[in-house]
Design a protein around this motif. Structure first.
Motif, PDB file in Angstrom:
ATOM      1  N   CYS A  88       1.101  -1.533  -0.322  1.00  0.00           N
ATOM      2  CA  CYS A  88      -0.110  -0.178   0.644  1.00  0.00           C
ATOM      3  C   CYS A  88       0.773   1.308  -0.101  1.00  0.00           C
ATOM      4  O   CYS A  88       0.828   2.839  -0.959  1.00  0.00           O
ATOM      5  N   HIS A  89       2.286   1.449   0.308  1.00  0.00           N
ATOM      6  CA  HIS A  89       2.990   2.780   0.498  1.00  0.00           C
ATOM      7  C   HIS A  89       4.190   1.502  -0.690  1.00  0.00           C
ATOM      8  O   HIS A  89       5.276   1.474  -0.202  1.00  0.00           O
ATOM      9  N   THR A  96       2.273   6.151  -1.903  1.00  0.00           N
ATOM     10  CA  THR A  96       1.187   5.173  -1.816  1.00  0.00           C
ATOM     11  C   THR A  96       0.622   4.605  -2.761  1.00  0.00           C
ATOM     12  O   THR A  96       1.302   4.065  -3.262  1.00  0.00           O
ATOM     13  N   ASP A  97      -0.855   4.290  -2.591  1.00  0.00           N
ATOM     14  CA  ASP A  97      -1.389   2.883  -3.631  1.00  0.00           C
ATOM     15  C   ASP A  97      -1.989   3.278  -4.858  1.00  0.00           C
ATOM     16  O   ASP A  97      -2.298   2.818  -5.875  1.00  0.00           O
ATOM     17  N   ALA A 102      -7.687   1.916   0.450  1.00  0.00           N
ATOM     18  CA  ALA A 102      -6.384   1.284   0.631  1.00  0.00           C
ATOM     19  C   ALA A 102      -6.811  -0.350   0.462  1.00  0.00           C
ATOM     20  O   ALA A 102      -7.849  -1.136   0.969  1.00  0.00           O
ATOM     21  N   ASN A 111      -7.801   6.006   2.847  1.00  0.00           N
ATOM     22  CA  ASN A 111      -7.329   6.216   2.150  1.00  0.00           C
ATOM     23  C   ASN A 111      -5.372   6.315   2.491  1.00  0.00           C
ATOM     24  O   ASN A 111      -5.411   6.701   3.592  1.00  0.00           O
ATOM     25  N   ALA A 112      -4.709   6.001   1.679  1.00  0.00           N
ATOM     26  CA  ALA A 112      -2.991   5.259   1.917  1.00  0.00           C
ATOM     27  C   ALA A 112      -2.389   6.780   1.829  1.00  0.00           C
ATOM     28  O   ALA A 112      -2.291   7.170   0.995  1.00  0.00           O
ATOM     29  N   GLU A 146      -5.904  -5.747   6.549  1.00  0.00           N
ATOM     30  CA  GLU A 146      -4.544  -5.458   6.426  1.00  0.00           C
ATOM     31  C   GLU A 146      -3.548  -6.754   6.107  1.00  0.00           C
ATOM     32  O   GLU A 146      -3.404  -7.425   5.291  1.00  0.00           O
TER      33      GLU A 146
END
Ligand code: HEC
Ligand code: HEC
Length: 431
Positions: A88-89, A96-97, A102, A111-112, A146
């Protein structure tokens, strides 16, 4: 009657004045900003190194950072072996993704954010439920959408990989004897539902063994923090421009287009953006309700209101027993506002690198910067419908921007991207 010399002086003076007039904007762009605007611009640059974090004793330890970097890209901490922080990062997307919401094991609700400059924050997550970078990590690992993992799984993953275990023990000392499977089951974590298998396994362990696993878990976060603290990125075109304002350097003054300069003037002046997006990080580090209506069919997100309760209950917070300096975090946690006053408030995001981190807002509802600015430009009219809490009154100061002002502000916001961190920091194995 004027003498020839006097006329020559007059003409010369006039000529000189014309030259000055033409040169004035580039000689420091003085004519463009009021003294207040100029002072406000200076307050946004340069961005210094992140503040110290005394709650993490290895925050600036290079070995811890190297271990943290490995762990950041390691899928082995997740329950299915496939999800890492970098899912995601993503370094190539400014950490970010690119998604609105995410997606790890499942799609989440937020949101990431970018991790570039994340160490500048006082609070972490959109709702501030973590008070340090290290205490942010346990949340991710045990979040079912996650990593879907648990602290015992993480401790085993480090213990059973000889190179990770060596790297860990060099920084933090010996690991607990995780090979003793009667004492340390493969999975386990505290859970609200005490009948869940992972919660039962956790409950069956001795308090001392649980504490040892919690300590490994906290240390994983502390190593990752040491890595994240290096993700700063270099100066942006805007920072170069501010250097130009200070020195008169023409090349630096040319770093921003005329439209971006008009946008900057609006940002610090009539637009009042820096009431909240203040300082070198373009964030006051605090939480505000900007009146984003809840989309039809979606659950209400109370933001900071719920974040405060979670932060207080978090055994990994700065005043807890895994903190390396509880006294340093005492004041920060002592003066939290009432949750009720924080309904619908979210953290003011930094605007550095903002052009690289679409989509926007805590739920990724806006695809472009122009969409964000159109929202602000509509004023209270954009906040009709279901709201969580109340829109902050200070927002009434933000004017109804015209289309060309929106273009100018966008042009300015596009000049806040920093040079990316060195390649040695953006891949699985570090320097
Ligand atoms: C499934 C996608 C996903 C994964 C995997 C993930 N993150 Fe995140 N991250 C997010 C989202 C979404 C948020 C914002 C969540 C919120 O505010 O509630 C976030 C927030 C953060 C923040 C807070 C930044 C800020 O400005 O407040 C940090 C730091 C962070 N993540 C680091 C990590 C680390 C380290 C890992 C690996 C241990 C990780 N993330 C794994 C999606 C992810
Ligand atoms: C009252 C405080 C406040 C003011 C004034 C304000 N902002 Fe914001 N801004 C926020 C908060 C809080 C968010 C995040 C809200 C959310 O996601 O729920 C945000 C989000 C944003 C975002 C999205 C960033 C991202 O990464 O998602 C941009 C861009 C932005 N603001 C620009 C501006 C501009 C330009 C102005 C001036 C016209 C402005 N803001 C005025 C508080 C403010």
């Amino acid at each position: 009657m004027r003498s020839g010399a006097a006329i020559a002086t007059l003409l010369g003076g006039a000529f000189f004045a014309v030259m000055l007039g033409a040169a004035a904007p580039s000689a420091g762009d003085r004519a463009l900003y009021t003294p207040d605007e100029r002072a406000a611009i200076m307050a946004h640059s340069p961005l210094g190194p992140p503040p110290a974090d005394p709650t993490d004793a290895v925050a600036d330890n290079p070995r811890a950072a190297a271990l943290g970097q490995k762990l950041f890209f390691d899928g082995g901490l997740s329950v299915n072996g496939a999800i890492s922080c970098a899912t995601c990062h993503q370094p190539q997307r400014a950490f970010t993704d690119g998604r609105a919401l995410a997606k790890g094991l499942a799609v989440g609700t937020r949101n990431a954010p970018t991790l570039l400059g994340a160490a500048e924050n006082h609070w972490f997550f959109w709702d501030g439920r973590a008070d340090s970078l290290w205490s942010q990590v346990p949340y991710v690992i045990e979040n079912p959408r996650e990593f879907g993992s648990d602290r015992l799984h993480v401790a085993h993953a480090l213990y059973e990989d000889p190179s990770l275990r060596r790297a860990y023990e060099q920084v933090f000392g010996p690991m607990p004897p995780l090979a003793e499977s009667a004492r340390f089951p493969a999975h386990g974590r505290p859970e609200d539902d005490e009948t869940a298998p992972a919660a039962r396994a956790w409950g069956a362990m001795t308090a001392v063994d649980r504490d040892a696993v919690d300590r490994v878990f906290a240390n994983v976060g502390k190593a990752i923090e040491a890595y994240e603290r290096k993700l700063t990125g270099g100066p942006s075109p805007f920072d170069r421009y501010v250097e130009g304002l200070k020195t008169g350097d023409r090349a630096k003054l040319a770093m921003l287009s005329p439209a971006a300069k008009r946008g900057l003037k609006l940002f610090v002046g009539a637009g009042h953006c820096d009431l909240c997006h203040s300082g070198p990080d373009f964030s006051d580090g605090e939480f505000h309700n900007i009146g984003l209506p809840v989309p039809p069919g979606e659950d209400k997100d109370t933001g900071r209101a719920a974040g405060i309760a979670e932060l207080r209950a978090d055994s990994f917070n700065g005043i807890g027993r895994f903190s390396d300096d509880p006294s340093a975090a005492k004041d920060k946690l002592a003066y939290l506002p009432s949750p009720q006053s924080q309904l619908g408030a979210f953290k003011t995001p930094s605007l550095r690198n903002v052009a690289l981190t679409a989509p926007y807002m805590h739920d990724g509802r806006f695809k472009t910067l122009r969409d964000v600015l159109q929202f602000y430009a509509q004023g209270a009219a954009a906040s009709q419908g279901r709201l969580v809490g109340a829109r902050e009154e200070t927002l009434a100061l933000v004017p109804h921007f015209t289309a060309s002002q929106i273009s100018d502000l966008t042009a300015f916001l596009e000049q806040l991207d920093s040079a990316p961190p060195p390649p040695a920091l953006t891949r699985a194995t570090g320097p």
